[in-house]
Scaffold this active site. Sequence first.
Site, mmCIF file in Angstrom:
data_model
loop_
_atom_site.group_PDB
_atom_site.id
_atom_site.type_symbol
_atom_site.label_atom_id
_atom_site.label_comp_id
_atom_site.label_asym_id
_atom_site.label_seq_id
_atom_site.Cartn_x
_atom_site.Cartn_y
_atom_site.Cartn_z
ATOM 1 N N CYS A 1 0.816 -1.225 0.000
ATOM 2 C CA CYS A 1 0.000 0.000 0.000
ATOM 3 C C CYS A 1 0.847 1.271 0.000
ATOM 4 O O CYS A 1 0.325 2.360 -0.256
ATOM 5 C CB CYS A 1 -0.946 0.011 1.190
ATOM 6 S SG CYS A 1 -2.167 -1.316 1.108
ATOM 7 N N HIS B 1 -2.931 7.282 2.533
ATOM 8 C CA HIS B 1 -3.420 6.013 1.985
ATOM 9 C C HIS B 1 -4.757 5.654 2.629
ATOM 10 O O HIS B 1 -4.886 5.661 3.867
ATOM 11 C CB HIS B 1 -2.391 4.911 2.218
ATOM 12 C CG HIS B 1 -2.952 3.545 1.968
ATOM 13 N ND1 HIS B 1 -3.617 3.222 0.815
ATOM 14 C CD2 HIS B 1 -2.986 2.437 2.758
ATOM 15 C CE1 HIS B 1 -4.042 1.963 0.896
ATOM 16 N NE2 HIS B 1 -3.661 1.470 2.054
ATOM 17 N N ASN C 1 -10.229 0.199 0.221
ATOM 18 C CA ASN C 1 -8.766 0.286 0.208
ATOM 19 C C ASN C 1 -8.282 -0.263 -1.144
ATOM 20 O O ASN C 1 -8.401 -1.461 -1.395
ATOM 21 C CB ASN C 1 -8.207 -0.538 1.376
ATOM 22 C CG ASN C 1 -6.693 -0.570 1.432
ATOM 23 O OD1 ASN C 1 -6.019 -0.206 0.471
ATOM 24 N ND2 ASN C 1 -6.154 -1.015 2.550
HETATM 25 N N1 ACO Z 1 -18.182 -7.813 10.361
HETATM 26 C C1 ACO Z 1 -18.477 -8.044 11.659
HETATM 27 N N2 ACO Z 1 -17.557 -8.348 12.587
HETATM 28 C C2 ACO Z 1 -16.268 -8.414 12.172
HETATM 29 C C3 ACO Z 1 -15.874 -8.182 10.854
HETATM 30 C C4 ACO Z 1 -16.899 -7.890 9.920
HETATM 31 N N3 ACO Z 1 -16.657 -7.657 8.629
HETATM 32 N N4 ACO Z 1 -14.546 -8.304 10.752
HETATM 33 C C5 ACO Z 1 -14.090 -8.612 11.983
HETATM 34 N N5 ACO Z 1 -15.134 -8.685 12.834
HETATM 35 C C6 ACO Z 1 -15.133 -8.997 14.254
HETATM 36 C C7 ACO Z 1 -13.898 -9.770 14.681
HETATM 37 O O1 ACO Z 1 -14.038 -11.143 14.442
HETATM 38 C C8 ACO Z 1 -13.849 -9.432 16.141
HETATM 39 O O2 ACO Z 1 -14.728 -10.277 16.823
HETATM 40 P P1 ACO Z 1 -14.299 -10.894 18.261
HETATM 41 O O3 ACO Z 1 -14.129 -9.692 19.164
HETATM 42 O O4 ACO Z 1 -15.448 -11.782 18.595
HETATM 43 O O5 ACO Z 1 -13.007 -11.606 18.018
HETATM 44 C C9 ACO Z 1 -14.400 -8.018 16.237
HETATM 45 O O6 ACO Z 1 -15.106 -7.802 15.001
HETATM 46 C C10 ACO Z 1 -13.336 -6.970 16.371
HETATM 47 O O7 ACO Z 1 -12.270 -7.296 15.446
HETATM 48 P P2 ACO Z 1 -11.092 -6.327 15.181
HETATM 49 O O8 ACO Z 1 -10.148 -6.968 14.206
HETATM 50 O O9 ACO Z 1 -10.518 -5.829 16.475
HETATM 51 O O10 ACO Z 1 -11.876 -5.127 14.478
HETATM 52 P P3 ACO Z 1 -11.326 -3.723 14.096
HETATM 53 O O11 ACO Z 1 -12.172 -2.700 14.663
HETATM 54 O O12 ACO Z 1 -9.840 -3.648 14.306
HETATM 55 O O13 ACO Z 1 -11.596 -3.694 12.514
HETATM 56 C C11 ACO Z 1 -10.313 -3.943 10.516
HETATM 57 C C12 ACO Z 1 -11.038 -4.656 11.670
HETATM 58 C C13 ACO Z 1 -11.345 -3.148 9.784
HETATM 59 C C14 ACO Z 1 -9.687 -4.986 9.628
HETATM 60 C C15 ACO Z 1 -9.233 -3.017 11.101
HETATM 61 O O14 ACO Z 1 -8.466 -3.713 12.038
HETATM 62 C C16 ACO Z 1 -8.301 -2.423 10.076
HETATM 63 O O15 ACO Z 1 -8.687 -1.626 9.283
HETATM 64 N N6 ACO Z 1 -7.000 -2.776 10.166
HETATM 65 C C17 ACO Z 1 -5.934 -2.177 9.382
HETATM 66 C C18 ACO Z 1 -6.037 -2.400 7.896
HETATM 67 C C19 ACO Z 1 -4.828 -1.747 7.257
HETATM 68 O O16 ACO Z 1 -4.493 -0.627 7.530
HETATM 69 N N7 ACO Z 1 -4.078 -2.457 6.458
HETATM 70 C C20 ACO Z 1 -2.811 -1.886 6.006
HETATM 71 C C21 ACO Z 1 -2.850 -1.430 4.680
HETATM 72 S S1 ACO Z 1 -3.456 -2.626 3.618
HETATM 73 C C22 ACO Z 1 -2.083 -3.288 2.786
HETATM 74 O O17 ACO Z 1 -0.958 -2.895 2.935
HETATM 75 C C23 ACO Z 1 -2.391 -4.412 1.883
#
Ligand code: ACO
Length: 360
Positions: free
Chosen positions: A131, A287, A317
Site C-alpha cells: 500500500c 493512503h 482500500n
Molecule cells: N463484520 C463483523 N464483525 C467483524 C468483521 C466484519 N466484517 N470483521 C471482523 N469482525 C469482528 C472480529 O471477528 C472481532 O470479533 P471478536 O471480538 O469476537 O473476536 C471483532 O469484530 C473486532 O475485530 P477487530 O479486528 O478488532 O476489528 P477492528 O475494529 O480492528 O476492525 C479492521 C477490523 C477493519 C480490519 C481493522 O483492524 C483495520 O482496518 N485494520 C488495518 C487495515 C490496514 O491498515 N491495512 C494496512 C494497509 S493494507 C495493505 O498494505 C495491503
Amino acid sequence: MAVPNLSVVKDAVNWPQVQTASFVAGCGMNVPERVVDNNHFASYLETTDEWIRERTGIAERRWSAPEVCASELAEPAAREAIAHAGLTIADIDAIIVATVTPDYSFPSTACLLQRRLGSVCGLAFDLNAVCSGFVYALVTADALIASGQCRNALVVGVDIYSYIINPKDRGTCILFGDGAGAVVLSAAAPAGNPGGASRWASGSAGALRGIYASELGADGNGANLLYVPNGTASRPTPESYAAGEHFLRMDGREVFKVAVRRLCDISEKVLARAGIAVGQVDYFITHQANKRIVLSMAKHLGVDESKVLVNIHKYGNTSAASIPMLLAESAAEGKIKHGDLLLVTAFGGGFTWGGVLLRW
Ligand code: ACO
C-alpha cells in the site's frame, strides 16, 4: 540534461523552501464499473452494512471483471494523466508501476502498460511496496529526474485486490477494492530558465510547485502480520489452494496500531526535513486503508478533519492506487488547487511506509 539546482530559495510568502527537482504535472484515475456495496457481504457472511461503515468508513468498492488485468485497468488512468499534463505519450521517458497484483510475474506491468500506450522510449519497471507502493514510486521517480535519467515519469498505482482477497474472511474481504491512479512527474525547470518557467507556473501564493521533502521506511519484522502465504517460499499445492493460502491474510488489529504510529511518525519526519509546521499544510492525502486510521493520524497530529481528504467510502482500500486516485479525484473536484501544500503519506505490508511533502 541539466540537473536542477537544489539551492534554497525564498518564495513570495517569504518562508524558506527547497527548489524542487520535479513537480506533478498531471493526474488521472480509473475504476471498474462494477459497484459492490456492503450488502453483498452481508448476504453471505456474518457482517452488516452498519459494522463495515462504522469500523472502516467504507460504503462500497469497485471490483474488476475477472478478465481485466492490471495494465488494462491502468491504461485509461495513464492516458488521462498524460493529457492532463499537456503532454503526449512520446514525451514520457519513464514508467513506474506500483502494484502487488501484476499482469504476470514477468514481464513487468510497466512494460505491458508501455506497450498498450504505444510508447517506445525510456525505462519501465514495477515496484512492490504494497500500500506504500505509490509513495515509493513517486520518490523513486523524483530521484531519477533529479539524477537526469528522465524528464517526464509516468507514476502509476494499480491493484486488483478482488483477485487476492478471501471471500470467506470477513476481516479482510470487506476492505479492498480495485482501481488505478496515475500522475506525470515532470522535471522542474532549472532556476532562471524562462522556457521551462511556464510549465512549473507558480501557485496562488507565488510558491514553487513540486516535491520539497520525502522519506521512506520499512520494517520486515511486520511481514507475517499482512501477507499472501503462497509464493516461492511456500509453493501452491491443491491443499494450499483449498486452505486459501493464495489469498491475503492480515492481523487487522495489530496492523491498525502500527499504521497509525508509523503514519504520525513519517508525517513529523517529512515536515521536519522541510522545516514546515503541521499547520502550514493545506491538505493531508493519506493512503485510504481505513477511515479510522486516517482520522486517528489526524487527531494525533492535531490536524482539523477538514484538511484530511477521504474517498474510502466510495472505493475501499485500493492499495497502491488509493493515493493517486485521491489526488486525481480531489483535483478534478477542485478541492486541491495549484499552490496547495500537500502531505502525502502511506503505510502498507512489509511493513513499509513513506511520506512526501509537495506543492501541487
Ligand atoms: N463484520 C463483523 N464483525 C467483524 C468483521 C466484519 N466484517 N470483521 C471482523 N469482525 C469482528 C472480529 O471477528 C472481532 O470479533 P471478536 O471480538 O469476537 O473476536 C471483532 O469484530 C473486532 O475485530 P477487530 O479486528 O478488532 O476489528 P477492528 O475494529 O480492528 O476492525 C479492521 C477490523 C477493519 C480490519 C481493522 O483492524 C483495520 O482496518 N485494520 C488495518 C487495515 C490496514 O491498515 N491495512 C494496512 C494497509 S493494507 C495493505 O498494505 C495491503
